[in-house]
Motif scaffolding. Structure first.
Motif, PDB file in Angstrom:
ATOM      1  N   ILE A  35       0.874  -1.178   0.000  1.00  0.00           N
ATOM      2  CA  ILE A  35       0.000   0.000   0.000  1.00  0.00           C
ATOM      3  C   ILE A  35       0.907   1.222   0.000  1.00  0.00           C
ATOM      4  CG2 ILE A  35      -1.837   1.213   1.215  1.00  0.00           C
ATOM      5  CD1 ILE A  35      -2.476  -1.496   2.566  1.00  0.00           C
ATOM      6  N   GLY A  36       1.069   1.794  -1.174  1.00  0.00           N
ATOM      7  CA  GLY A  36       1.975   2.930  -1.295  1.00  0.00           C
ATOM      8  C   GLY A  36       3.386   2.514  -0.937  1.00  0.00           C
ATOM      9  N   PRO A  37       4.028   3.251  -0.039  1.00  0.00           N
ATOM     10  CA  PRO A  37       5.398   2.900   0.343  1.00  0.00           C
ATOM     11  C   PRO A  37       5.473   1.806   1.423  1.00  0.00           C
ATOM     12  CG  PRO A  37       4.760   4.931   1.410  1.00  0.00           C
ATOM     13  CD  PRO A  37       3.628   4.551   0.497  1.00  0.00           C
ATOM     14  N   ILE A  38       4.326   1.354   1.899  1.00  0.00           N
ATOM     15  CA  ILE A  38       4.303   0.362   2.977  1.00  0.00           C
ATOM     16  C   ILE A  38       4.131  -1.033   2.388  1.00  0.00           C
ATOM     17  CG2 ILE A  38       3.096  -0.397   5.044  1.00  0.00           C
ATOM     18  CD1 ILE A  38       2.187   2.491   5.427  1.00  0.00           C
ATOM     19  N   HIS A  39       4.991  -1.954   2.810  1.00  0.00           N
ATOM     20  CA  HIS A  39       4.922  -3.339   2.352  1.00  0.00           C
ATOM     21  C   HIS A  39       4.630  -4.233   3.554  1.00  0.00           C
ATOM     22  CE1 HIS A  39       5.677  -6.848  -0.102  1.00  0.00           C
ATOM     23  NE2 HIS A  39       6.480  -7.312   0.851  1.00  0.00           N
ATOM     24  N   LEU A  40       3.489  -4.921   3.531  1.00  0.00           N
ATOM     25  CA  LEU A  40       3.100  -5.827   4.603  1.00  0.00           C
ATOM     26  C   LEU A  40       3.227  -7.258   4.123  1.00  0.00           C
ATOM     27  CD1 LEU A  40      -0.143  -3.992   5.743  1.00  0.00           C
ATOM     28  CD2 LEU A  40       2.099  -3.890   6.820  1.00  0.00           C
ATOM     29  N   GLN A  41       3.734  -8.114   5.004  1.00  0.00           N
ATOM     30  CA  GLN A  41       3.924  -9.511   4.621  1.00  0.00           C
ATOM     31  C   GLN A  41       3.673 -10.388   5.837  1.00  0.00           C
ATOM     32  OE1 GLN A  41       7.699 -10.203   2.843  1.00  0.00           O
ATOM     33  NE2 GLN A  41       7.500 -12.402   2.889  1.00  0.00           N
ATOM     34  N   MET A  42       2.880 -11.449   5.639  1.00  0.00           N
ATOM     35  CA  MET A  42       2.600 -12.407   6.711  1.00  0.00           C
ATOM     36  C   MET A  42       3.281 -13.727   6.368  1.00  0.00           C
ATOM     37  SD  MET A  42      -0.166 -11.319   8.916  1.00  0.00           S
ATOM     38  CE  MET A  42      -0.645 -12.911   9.391  1.00  0.00           C
ATOM     39  N   THR A  43       3.981 -14.285   7.335  1.00  0.00           N
ATOM     40  CA  THR A  43       4.607 -15.592   7.144  1.00  0.00           C
ATOM     41  C   THR A  43       4.181 -16.502   8.286  1.00  0.00           C
ATOM     42  OG1 THR A  43       6.594 -14.926   8.328  1.00  0.00           O
ATOM     43  CG2 THR A  43       6.622 -14.666   5.937  1.00  0.00           C
ATOM     44  N   GLU A  44       4.083 -17.783   7.982  1.00  0.00           N
ATOM     45  CA  GLU A  44       3.761 -18.790   8.980  1.00  0.00           C
ATOM     46  C   GLU A  44       4.866 -19.830   8.980  1.00  0.00           C
ATOM     47  OE1 GLU A  44      -0.025 -20.612   8.392  1.00  0.00           O
ATOM     48  OE2 GLU A  44      -1.062 -18.697   8.247  1.00  0.00           O
ATOM     49  N   GLN A  45       5.213 -20.275  10.171  1.00  0.00           N
ATOM     50  CA  GLN A  45       6.209 -21.331  10.267  1.00  0.00           C
ATOM     51  C   GLN A  45       5.472 -22.660  10.424  1.00  0.00           C
ATOM     52  OE1 GLN A  45       9.368 -20.570  12.929  1.00  0.00           O
ATOM     53  NE2 GLN A  45      10.555 -22.279  12.201  1.00  0.00           N
ATOM     54  N   GLU A  46       5.699 -23.560   9.473  1.00  0.00           N
ATOM     55  CA  GLU A  46       5.056 -24.872   9.464  1.00  0.00           C
ATOM     56  C   GLU A  46       6.062 -25.925   9.929  1.00  0.00           C
ATOM     57  OE1 GLU A  46       1.880 -25.693   7.983  1.00  0.00           O
ATOM     58  OE2 GLU A  46       1.401 -23.578   7.749  1.00  0.00           O
ATOM     59  N   ARG A  47       5.569 -26.983  10.550  1.00  0.00           N
ATOM     60  CA  ARG A  47       6.432 -28.081  10.997  1.00  0.00           C
ATOM     61  C   ARG A  47       5.896 -29.389  10.436  1.00  0.00           C
ATOM     62  NH1 ARG A  47      10.594 -29.772  13.647  1.00  0.00           N
ATOM     63  NH2 ARG A  47      10.500 -31.586  14.987  1.00  0.00           N
ATOM     64  N   VAL A  48       6.797 -30.179   9.857  1.00  0.00           N
ATOM     65  CA  VAL A  48       6.470 -31.506   9.349  1.00  0.00           C
ATOM     66  C   VAL A  48       7.068 -32.520  10.316  1.00  0.00           C
ATOM     67  CG1 VAL A  48       6.755 -33.115   7.437  1.00  0.00           C
ATOM     68  CG2 VAL A  48       6.480 -30.682   6.971  1.00  0.00           C
ATOM     69  N   ASN A  49       6.210 -33.300  10.955  1.00  0.00           N
ATOM     70  CA  ASN A  49       6.672 -34.305  11.905  1.00  0.00           C
ATOM     71  C   ASN A  49       6.896 -35.635  11.192  1.00  0.00           C
ATOM     72  OD1 ASN A  49       6.548 -32.643  14.200  1.00  0.00           O
ATOM     73  ND2 ASN A  49       4.350 -32.925  14.311  1.00  0.00           N
ATOM     74  N   ILE A  50       8.024 -36.263  11.488  1.00  0.00           N
ATOM     75  CA  ILE A  50       8.340 -37.576  10.934  1.00  0.00           C
ATOM     76  C   ILE A  50       8.314 -38.557  12.106  1.00  0.00           C
ATOM     77  CG2 ILE A  50      10.058 -38.974   9.740  1.00  0.00           C
ATOM     78  CD1 ILE A  50      11.062 -36.376   8.453  1.00  0.00           C
ATOM     79  N   PRO A  51       7.463 -39.585  12.035  1.00  0.00           N
ATOM     80  CA  PRO A  51       7.381 -40.530  13.152  1.00  0.00           C
ATOM     81  C   PRO A  51       8.706 -41.249  13.392  1.00  0.00           C
ATOM     82  CG  PRO A  51       5.595 -40.882  11.583  1.00  0.00           C
ATOM     83  CD  PRO A  51       6.527 -39.905  10.961  1.00  0.00           C
ATOM     84  N   LEU A  52       8.943 -41.591  14.652  1.00  0.00           N
ATOM     85  CA  LEU A  52      10.192 -42.268  15.022  1.00  0.00           C
ATOM     86  C   LEU A  52      10.324 -43.610  14.320  1.00  0.00           C
ATOM     87  CD1 LEU A  52      12.724 -42.316  16.796  1.00  0.00           C
ATOM     88  CD2 LEU A  52      11.340 -43.370  18.583  1.00  0.00           C
ATOM     89  N   TRP A  53       9.214 -44.343  14.171  1.00  0.00           N
ATOM     90  CA  TRP A  53       9.290 -45.653  13.531  1.00  0.00           C
ATOM     91  C   TRP A  53       9.700 -45.535  12.067  1.00  0.00           C
ATOM     92  CZ3 TRP A  53       6.265 -46.487   9.305  1.00  0.00           C
ATOM     93  CH2 TRP A  53       5.133 -45.682   9.155  1.00  0.00           C
ATOM     94  N   MET A  54       9.327 -44.431  11.413  1.00  0.00           N
ATOM     95  CA  MET A  54       9.705 -44.252  10.013  1.00  0.00           C
ATOM     96  C   MET A  54      11.210 -43.966   9.892  1.00  0.00           C
ATOM     97  SD  MET A  54       8.034 -41.716   7.178  1.00  0.00           S
ATOM     98  CE  MET A  54       6.403 -42.339   7.469  1.00  0.00           C
ATOM     99  N   GLY A  55      11.749 -43.150  10.781  1.00  0.00           N
ATOM    100  CA  GLY A  55      13.182 -42.873  10.779  1.00  0.00           C
ATOM    101  C   GLY A  55      14.002 -44.109  11.074  1.00  0.00           C
ATOM    102  N   LEU A  56      13.561 -44.888  12.071  1.00  0.00           N
ATOM    103  CA  LEU A  56      14.289 -46.111  12.407  1.00  0.00           C
ATOM    104  C   LEU A  56      14.148 -47.170  11.307  1.00  0.00           C
ATOM    105  CD1 LEU A  56      13.501 -46.415  16.214  1.00  0.00           C
ATOM    106  CD2 LEU A  56      15.593 -45.585  15.119  1.00  0.00           C
ATOM    107  N   GLY A  57      12.988 -47.197  10.637  1.00  0.00           N
ATOM    108  CA  GLY A  57      12.799 -48.129   9.520  1.00  0.00           C
ATOM    109  C   GLY A  57      13.720 -47.805   8.357  1.00  0.00           C
ATOM    110  N   ALA A  58      13.834 -46.515   8.029  1.00  0.00           N
ATOM    111  CA  ALA A  58      14.740 -46.106   6.955  1.00  0.00           C
ATOM    112  C   ALA A  58      16.183 -46.420   7.315  1.00  0.00           C
ATOM    113  CB  ALA A  58      14.581 -44.617   6.664  1.00  0.00           C
TER     114      ALA A  58
END
Length: 72
Positions: A35-58
């Motif tokens: 808006i004119g000289p003003i710049h507004l920006q919204m950001t969200e921090q997302e988290r992707v959870n990986i189950p422990l069994w999947m990490g140990l399986g890999a």
């Protein structure tokens, strides 16, 4: 180095990281407005959870691939 051994090493690394950290986070830009000289920006921090069994399986599959692959 053959393909099975390389995939096994990558699975060991990825499985170890997944088991140690339990996931990863990233920043997502949701809204932006200028808006004119003003710049507004919204950001969200997302988290992707990986189950422990999947990490140990890999990790286990990676060890199995490295152990059973033969050097040609």
């Amino acid at each position: 180095m053959n393909t099975a051994r390389l995939i096994g090493i990558l699975l060991i690394i990825a499985g170890g990281l997944a088991a140690a950290y339990g996931g990863f986070s990233y920043t997502k830009q949701t809204h932006a407005a200028t808006i004119g000289p003003i710049h507004l920006q919204m950001t969200e921090q997302e988290r992707v959870n990986i189950p422990l069994w999947m990490g140990l399986g890999a990790l286990g599959v990676g060890v199995l691939l490295v152990a059973t692959s033969r050097k040609t």
